[in-house]
Design a protein around this motif. Structure first.
Motif: not given
Ligand code: SF4
Length: 266
Positions: A182-190, A128-134, A138-142, A88-96
């Motif tokens: 953080c470094p972001t790769w765009i993934q495009c399903m075809a 765009h949600l503050p908890a997710v952006e934070s 963290r991911l970028g800093a690591a 599932g979508e990991p950023t849905l987790s309140p503990q992401f």
């Protein structure tokens, strides 16, 4: 919660971290491999248990449990990434964000920072949600990286593939926010759906969307074009077929005008 898997994306052993134990997602992609996918929000996970499981799996991986090589250094090198993805979508987790912190800390503890990537695979809808952006910061800093889905260049294309109506401006704004964090790769399903390959116009609309996001400040690390390698577990799975390699390559060619690194996975 933690599972080792041989991954084509990672190019070897990937240690998966699943925060969606009830298979919850806010999208319902037609190609999704998650069996029993439901719309919803995941319950809290036990962070202590996550840390313990990840610690144990990393210790086994470093000891060579899933490596064909005997040497300790080779076993270490075979662990390509720790990937927060799962069912599932990991950023849905309140503990992401907490999960990102635990993964970064354990990668350090097992001496893997230099050789093992830290990755989050997301549909990007909540950046765009503050908890997710934070958590993304963290991911970028690591030193981690994000894989951000873009399966259609307009709302109707995304509705068809992702079964969700996200407006263009939200996708573009979230790409700006994510790539700043953080470094972001765009993934495009075809893929081929109901016998139809994606046309050049559909692909070009995705390219234009990335151009608009870049004009608004997005700085993606690159674009990944990937095909249907594993069977969908969704009710419409029978409508899908993988594209031939030659079509994936010609799709990738249409992204060249972005002057970004490009990768293609069949
Ligand atoms: S966003 Fe990911 S987990 Fe959610 S439905 Fe799509 S492929 Fe499945």
């Amino acid at each position: 919660m933690v599972y080792p898997v041989m991954s084509r994306r990672a190019g070897g052993l990937s240690i998966g971290v699943n925060l969606n134990l009830g298979q919850e997602c806010n999208w319902a992609c037609v190609y999704c491999e998650v069996e029993g996918l439901v719309r919803g929000t995941p319950s809290d996970i036990d962070l202590q248990r996550l840390e313990q499981e990840l610690d144990e799996v990393l210790a086994e991986a470093v000891a060579g449990r899933w490596s064909t090589e005997n040497a300790a250094e080779a076993a270490r090198a075979s662990i390509k990434d720790i990937s927060i993805a799962g069912d599932g979508e990991p950023t849905l987790s309140p503990q992401f964000s907490d999960a990102v912190e635990i993964c970064a800390r354990l990668r350090e503890r097992h001496g893997l920072r230099g050789s093992t990537k830290l990755v989050t695979i997301t549909n990007g809808s909540r950046a765009h949600l503050p908890a997710v952006e934070s958590g993304l910061r963290r991911l970028g800093a690591a030193g981690g990286e994000l894989w951000f889905k873009l399966d259609g260049g307009d709302p109707s294309a995304r509705e068809r593939v992702n079964a969700v109506g996200v407006p263009d401006h939200r996708v573009e704004a979230n790409l700006v926010l994510a790539s700043a964090a953080c470094p972001t790769w765009i993934q495009c399903m075809a893929l081929c759906m109901d016998g139809d390959e994606p046309g050049d116009e559909e692909i070009d609309s995705r390219v234009r969307m990335i151009e608009r996001a870049c004009a608004a400040g997005a700085r993606p690390a690159g674009v990944v074009i990937y095909g249907l390698a594993r069977p969908s577990r969704q009710p419409d799975a029978h409508r899908l077929e993988p594209l031939p390699r030659a079509r994936l390559t010609s799709i990738a060619d249409r992204f060249e005008r972005l002057h970004l690194p490009l990768r293609v996975f069949e």
